[in-house]
Design an enzyme around this catalytic site. Structure first.
Site, PDB file in Angstrom:
ATOM      1  CE  LYS A 199      -3.574   2.377   2.562  1.00 39.35           C
ATOM      2  NZ  LYS A 199      -4.643   2.252   3.558  1.00 39.35           N
ATOM      3  CE  LYS A 253      -6.155   1.935  -0.555  1.00 39.98           C
ATOM      4  NZ  LYS A 253      -6.242   2.236   0.817  1.00 39.98           N
TER       5      LYS A 253
HETATM    6  C1  PBG Z   1      -7.451   3.349   5.559  1.00 40.13           C
HETATM    7  C2  PBG Z   1      -7.743   3.193   4.129  1.00 40.13           C
HETATM    8  C3  PBG Z   1      -7.553   4.129   3.106  1.00 40.13           C
HETATM    9  C4  PBG Z   1      -8.089   3.554   1.972  1.00 40.13           C
HETATM   10  C5  PBG Z   1      -8.564   2.291   2.302  1.00 40.13           C
HETATM   11  N1  PBG Z   1      -8.335   2.083   3.641  1.00 40.13           N
HETATM   12  C6  PBG Z   1      -7.000   5.505   3.139  1.00 40.13           C
HETATM   13  C7  PBG Z   1      -5.658   5.769   3.648  1.00 40.13           C
HETATM   14  O1  PBG Z   1      -4.843   4.873   3.853  1.00 40.13           O
HETATM   15  O2  PBG Z   1      -5.399   6.950   3.892  1.00 40.13           O
HETATM   16  C8  PBG Z   1      -8.158   4.241   0.627  1.00 40.13           C
HETATM   17  C9  PBG Z   1      -9.224   3.764  -0.279  1.00 40.13           C
HETATM   18  C10 PBG Z   1      -9.565   4.686  -1.384  1.00 40.13           C
HETATM   19  O3  PBG Z   1      -8.939   5.740  -1.610  1.00 40.13           O
HETATM   20  O4  PBG Z   1     -10.516   4.358  -2.087  1.00 40.13           O
HETATM   21  N2  PBG Z   1      -6.184   3.034   5.995  1.00 40.13           N
END
Ligand code: PBG
Length: 329
Positions: A199, A253
């Site tokens: 991520k 992601k």
């Molecule tokens: C929380 C999380 C996020 C997303 C999914 N879980 C945001 C982040 O890490 O700041 C992003 C999903 C999206 O942008 O659609 N940790």
């Protein structure tokens, strides 16, 4: 080995619809889709998310109804993200471990109405902390091991509410193994873990943070725990560790800007691999389609198919319902 032109004419197979279908390498079906939903407090509510046209935050009863829609279109699973009321947020994100919090109520509502749809929930503290970070802050730093302890309790509470898949999205080190052990210790050895293994610290999450209300809270960025977008090899190390710690499924992601990572992960490990087409990717496409700059009938399925081509087994996408309808036509 291919004979050269003019013996070989690759356009022959492209000439008719039937032969294009016959040689098609990848197919997108509703089985490949996971539908992320935002949950808000209240009853019978659907509030639009300003930066994500067409996406709404739903109260728990409406989440149950949405789960039914997803199921009827053949979508295997939904993923739930709570918009915690600001007065319930604190420095340590304690609301995350409240068995009666918003996300737990939504899990119960969805599973009671539709026991056979998969429910996925994040393990991360950002929807619950007043500062918007994914863990607890000690001496100005997101403290790894202490955050992991809270994530374990959060995971157990969500599993007890009926969540089928815990998706650690926090990027703390060692959290997958710790969560696996915590779930097993409480008798939830059947609950799966889909780790947000690679991520990235991405600007494409902006609209999501509006949707869950963590953007106004967030101070600074998440670069001390989410990955540097410039790195690829490091993603493979992250994935390798998560698999070793017991992840059943791994995720990359954001999605489209990181398809190279999806391909490398799938080729190297051959495990169930998912991509998250994140909020910013949704809003870019949706915005252009709504203005008539792009043709929605073409670009939505084209973008989703590219994940399959890159090796993903499935995609988390805000277009899930829309895509499943188009696929059914
Ligand atoms: C929380 C999380 C996020 C997303 C999914 N879980 C945001 C982040 O890490 O700041 C992003 C999903 C999206 O942008 O659609 N940790």
């Amino acid at each position: 080995m291919t004979a050269s032109f003019p013996t070989t004419r690759l356009r022959r197979n492209r000439r008719h619809n039937w032969s294009r279908r016959l040689v098609r390498e990848n197919t997108l079906t509703p089985d490949d889709l996971i539908w992320p939903l935002f949950v808000c407090a209240g009853r019978d509510l659907a509030e639009p998310v300003a930066s994500m046209p067409g996406v709404e935050r739903l109260s728990a009863d409406r989440v149950a109804r949405a789960a039914g829609e997803a199921k009827s279109l053949g979508i295997p699973a939904i993923a739930l993200f709570p918009q915690t009321p600001p007065e319930k947020k604190d420095e340590d994100g304690t609301e995350a471990t409240n068995p009666d919090n918003l996300v737990c109520r939504a899990i119960r509502a969805a599973k009671e109405a539709h026991p056979d749809i998969g429910v996925i929930c994040d393990a991360a503290l950002d929807p619950f902390t007043s500062h918007g970070h994914d863990g607890v802050i000690r001496d100005g730093y997101v403290a790894n091991d202490e955050s992991v302890e809270v994530l374990c309790r959060q995971s157990v509470v969500q599993a007890a509410a009926g969540c089928d898949v815990i998706a650690p999205s926090d990027m703390m080190d060692g959290r997958v193994g710790a969560i696996r052990a915590a779930l097993d210790a409480e008798g939830f050895e059947q609950v799966r873990i889909m780790s947000y293994a690679a991520k990235y610290a991405s600007g494409f999450y902006g609209p999501f943070r509006d949707a869950v209300g963590s953007s106004t809270a967030l101070k600074g960025d998440k670069k001390t725990y989410q990955m540097d977008p410039a790195n690829g090899d490091e993603a493979l190390r992250e994935v390798e560790l998560d698999i070793a710690e017991g992840a059943d499924m791994v995720m990359v992601k954001p999605g489209l800007p990181y398809l190279d990572i999806v391909r490398r992960v799938k080729d190297r490990f051959g495990v169930p691999t998912y991509a998250y087409q994140v909020s910013g990717e949704y809003s870019m496409l949706r915005g252009a389609v709504d203005r008539g700059w792009l043709d929605g009938d073409r670009v939505i399925l084209e973008a989703l198919t590219s994940f399959k081509r890159a090796g993903a087994d499935g995609v988390l996408t805000y277009f899930a319902l829309d895509a499943a309808r188009r696929l059914g036509e």
